[in-house]
Design an enzyme around this catalytic site. Structure first.
Site, PDB file in Angstrom:
ATOM      1  N   ASN A   1      -9.616 -15.559 -14.843  1.00 21.41           N
ATOM      2  CA  ASN A   1     -11.001 -15.706 -15.311  1.00 21.41           C
ATOM      3  C   ASN A   1     -11.116 -15.105 -16.695  1.00 21.41           C
ATOM      4  OD1 ASN A   1     -11.892 -16.573 -12.710  1.00 21.41           O
ATOM      5  ND2 ASN A   1     -12.092 -14.434 -12.070  1.00 21.41           N
TER       6      ASN A   1
ATOM      7  N   ASN B   1      -9.948  -2.967  -0.347  1.00 26.34           N
ATOM      8  CA  ASN B   1     -10.682  -1.717  -0.564  1.00 26.34           C
ATOM      9  C   ASN B   1     -11.585  -1.546   0.657  1.00 26.34           C
ATOM     10  OD1 ASN B   1     -13.006  -3.273  -0.942  1.00 26.34           O
ATOM     11  ND2 ASN B   1     -12.910  -3.164  -3.178  1.00 26.34           N
TER      12      ASN B   1
ATOM     13  N   GLY C   1     -10.661   4.312  -3.828  1.00 25.18           N
ATOM     14  CA  GLY C   1     -11.254   4.808  -5.078  1.00 25.18           C
ATOM     15  C   GLY C   1     -10.715   6.182  -5.438  1.00 25.18           C
TER      16      GLY C   1
ATOM     17  N   ASP D   1     -10.554   8.786  -3.869  1.00 26.69           N
ATOM     18  CA  ASP D   1      -9.834   9.507  -2.798  1.00 26.69           C
ATOM     19  C   ASP D   1      -8.364   9.115  -2.714  1.00 26.69           C
ATOM     20  OD1 ASP D   1     -12.037  10.920  -2.031  1.00 26.69           O
ATOM     21  OD2 ASP D   1     -12.682   9.428  -0.552  1.00 26.69           O
TER      22      ASP D   1
ATOM     23  N   ASP E   1      -6.634  -4.203  -9.201  1.00 23.94           N
ATOM     24  CA  ASP E   1      -5.561  -5.097  -9.667  1.00 23.94           C
ATOM     25  C   ASP E   1      -4.375  -4.280 -10.175  1.00 23.94           C
ATOM     26  OD1 ASP E   1      -7.260  -7.202  -9.081  1.00 23.94           O
ATOM     27  OD2 ASP E   1      -8.128  -7.188 -11.090  1.00 23.94           O
TER      28      ASP E   1
ATOM     29  N   ASN F   1      -0.985   4.263  -7.328  1.00 21.93           N
ATOM     30  CA  ASN F   1      -2.121   5.150  -7.638  1.00 21.93           C
ATOM     31  C   ASN F   1      -2.101   5.547  -9.110  1.00 21.93           C
ATOM     32  OD1 ASN F   1      -3.508   5.397  -5.197  1.00 21.93           O
ATOM     33  ND2 ASN F   1      -2.334   7.163  -4.499  1.00 21.93           N
TER      34      ASN F   1
HETATM   35  O1  RIB Z   1     -10.741  -7.207 -10.374  1.00 23.18           O
HETATM   36  C1  RIB Z   1     -11.371  -7.421 -11.602  1.00 23.18           C
HETATM   37  C2  RIB Z   1     -11.491  -8.883 -11.862  1.00 23.18           C
HETATM   38  O2  RIB Z   1     -12.357  -9.468 -10.900  1.00 23.18           O
HETATM   39  C3  RIB Z   1     -12.085  -9.251 -13.187  1.00 23.18           C
HETATM   40  O3  RIB Z   1     -11.098  -9.407 -14.182  1.00 23.18           O
HETATM   41  C4  RIB Z   1     -12.863 -10.518 -12.897  1.00 23.18           C
HETATM   42  O4  RIB Z   1     -12.365 -11.634 -13.568  1.00 23.18           O
HETATM   43  C5  RIB Z   1     -12.799 -10.690 -11.397  1.00 23.18           C
HETATM   44  O5  RIB Z   1     -11.851 -11.599 -11.041  1.00 23.18           O
END
Ligand code: RIB
Length: 304
Positions: free
Chosen positions: A12, A185, A220, A222, A250, A274
């Site tokens: 994206n 998560n 997060g 933690d 990511d 982490n």
């Molecule tokens: O995890 C973050 C991502 O979530 C962003 O880059 C956005 O594009 C969505 O896909």
């Protein structure tokens, strides 16, 4: 040995507005800054893995528009193999308007466009490469049939699989069963486990259908907790100054994929992941904020 990672996932273009706080419904708020940049959970994970030293192939779709150039620019810069990316003439490249407040918290809307038009033939075209990979990783910004298919193809070739069930969605148990590692998560875990369990451990365990599977819950500040049919452990993360949490999940998944592909133990792999995520949140943006391997190693060394 260089880790070989295949990512079947989304790209994206992130359209990020930075403001003191999130707008309330019906409110118009003046922001501080606006940035257009590469994002998408799949592509962010691919960039993270490439910066950590892996040989990365990205399988996905973008449109035939100007936003696709942003994708190719970062993939080229990071040495990611794009031989199996399709430019889809009928759909636009995915976009993600994002809001980030002064605490670094984010809210995201995704308009997935071409990502949702991935076909089995896209995956089949890369079957040989998937067979040679150490790890295949996928997420939920492509259509769920393709998530299942990518996991199946990897399984057939004995390739380890990571399913990052993000953004939150409901997945059939038989799709979850195709993943060796499931990395939600806490919100995604609640959704996947139908909101029925009271504890993280119980909810995570409800996803497991085999003793070979592992759920790794990202928690997060933690840290991250692995849960198996037998046993569970929360591994704390590293204290850093948070600028922008977007993309932290990511970064974690990219780090986990590389560490597992390199043969690290689960605990070591989570520590590495982490550290990758901790460094990611110290910078603004998603793909651009993924850390380099040397910085991850330095953080690990400082904290050992
Ligand atoms: O995890 C973050 C991502 O979530 C962003 O880059 C956005 O594009 C969505 O896909």
């Amino acid at each position: 040995m260089t880790a070989k990672i295949v990512v079947v996932g989304s790209f994206n273009t992130d359209l990020t507005a930075y403001a003191e706080r999130m707008p309330r419904p019906g409110e118009t708020l003046s922001g501080k800054k606006f940035v257009t940049g590469p994002g998408g959970k799949g592509s962010n994970q691919a960039v993270a893995a490439a910066r950590l030293g892996a040989e990365v192939t990205f399988i996905g779709r973008v449109g035939n528009d100007v936003f696709a150039e942003i994708a190719y620019n970062i993939w080229r810069a990071e040495g990611i193999n794009t031989d199996y990316v399709i430019r889809d003439a009928d759909h636009s490249t995915g976009v993600a308007p994002i809001w980030v407040d002064d605490k670094g918290e984010n809210s995201i809307i995704v308009i997935l466009g071409a990502n949702l038009n991935m076909q089995k033939s896209d995956v089949d075209a890369a079957a040989k490469l998937i067979a040679e990979a150490d790890v295949l990783i996928t997420q939920l910004e492509i259509n769920y049939d393709m998530v299942a298919y990518a996991l199946q193809v990897a399984r057939q070739h004995g390739v380890r699989t990571i399913l990052n069930p993000a953004p939150a969605g409901k997945l059939p148990a038989e799709v979850i069963a195709l993943a060796d590692y499931i990395t939600p998560n806490e919100t995604e875990l609640e959704e996947l486990s139908n909101h029925v369990s009271s504890s993280v451990e119980e909810a995570a365990r409800s996803l497991l259908s085999s003793p070979d599977q592992t759920v790794v819950v990202t928690r997060g500040a933690d840290g991250a907790q692995w849960v198996r049919q037998q046993g569970s452990l929360l591994l704390p993360t590293f204290k850093v100054d948070v600028v922008d949490t977007t993309g932290a999940g990511d970064a974690f998944n990219g780090g986990l994929a590389v560490a597992l592909a390199e043969g690290k133990s689960l605990d070591e792999a989570i520590r590495f992941a982490n550290a990758t995520a901790a460094l990611c949140v110290t910078k603004p943006g998603t793909a651009p904020s993924m850390p380099q391997r040397a910085d991850v190693e330095a953080l690990l060394a400082r904290s050992s």
